[in-house]
Scaffold this motif. Structure first.
Motif, PDB file in Angstrom:
ATOM      1  N   UNK A 191       0.800  -1.349  -0.143  1.00  0.00           N
ATOM      2  CA  UNK A 191      -0.005  -0.092  -0.099  1.00  0.00           C
ATOM      3  C   UNK A 191       0.922   1.097  -0.133  1.00  0.00           C
ATOM      4  N   UNK A 192       1.962   1.407   0.922  1.00  0.00           N
ATOM      5  CA  UNK A 192       2.696   2.643   1.027  1.00  0.00           C
ATOM      6  C   UNK A 192       4.069   2.299   0.605  1.00  0.00           C
ATOM      7  N   UNK A 193       4.833   1.296   0.243  1.00  0.00           N
ATOM      8  CA  UNK A 193       6.203   1.296  -0.238  1.00  0.00           C
ATOM      9  C   UNK A 193       6.194  -0.023  -1.251  1.00  0.00           C
ATOM     10  N   UNK A 211       9.594   4.599  -0.924  1.00  0.00           N
ATOM     11  CA  UNK A 211       8.202   4.942  -0.924  1.00  0.00           C
ATOM     12  C   UNK A 211       7.917   4.798  -2.381  1.00  0.00           C
ATOM     13  N   UNK A 212       6.429   4.641  -2.973  1.00  0.00           N
ATOM     14  CA  UNK A 212       5.991   4.552  -4.094  1.00  0.00           C
ATOM     15  C   UNK A 212       5.879   5.704  -4.741  1.00  0.00           C
TER      16      UNK A 212
END
Length: 166
Positions: free
Chosen positions: A11-13, A38-39
């Motif tokens: 979801x977040x990386x 991080x994306x």
């Protein structure tokens, strides 16, 4: 040395893993590199490289490549006969064409590409798809066919995929 890269998105990386191994028929890796980042880009159909390329380049900063090293990506290097490139092609350009990039994809791509080869391993009736820049696909094909493992996905590439999901 051969360096194989894969990234899995949470979801977040993004979790990017690189497995290094000595040669094409190695049974075990010599080293594993890992990095969570991080994306930086949402998934964009037709522009997968925008999401994954920064992850690979970031992890490559931890690796001292030598002139005869080869890089494998989970995906395509070339996409069609008109010169459209995939993740591996963008990586090849980002690395100033200094290292051969080999793409081993699990899913087919519709556009004709004279540089794409199908590889059937083990008893699988489903091919892997091989593309490359900086290396001759016809020289790489038998090497991928003979990689360790009895199944469609070579042992070290399956391990790579599994490690990204941990």
């Amino acid at each position: 040395m051969i360096y194989a890269f894969d990234t899995y998105y949470y979801d977040d990386y993004a979790n990017t893993i690189c497995i290094a191994f000595k040669d094409w028929n190695s049974e075990q890796e010599t080293e594993i590199f890992t990095e969570k980042t991080p994306i930086t880009s949402d998934y964009e159909s037709g522009a997968f490289y925008k999401r994954e390329l920064p992850c690979i380049l970031s992890l490559l900063n931890k690796i001292n490549l030598e002139s005869n090293d080869i890089i494998i990506v989970d995906g395509y290097v070339t996409l069609n006969d008109e010169g459209k490139i995939g993740l591996g092609g963008y990586l090849y350009e980002a690395l100033e064409q200094k290292y051969p990039i080999v793409g081993i994809a699990k899913n087919g791509f519709a556009s004709p590409d004279a540089q794409r080869r199908e590889i059937f391993r083990g008893e699988s009736k489903t091919p892997l798809f091989l593309t490359a820049k900086g290396a001759d696909v016809d020289e790489i094909k038998p090497k991928v066919e003979q990689m360790d493992g009895d199944f469609r996905i070579p042992t070290l590439l399956k391990k790579l995929d599994q490690l990204t999901r941990l």
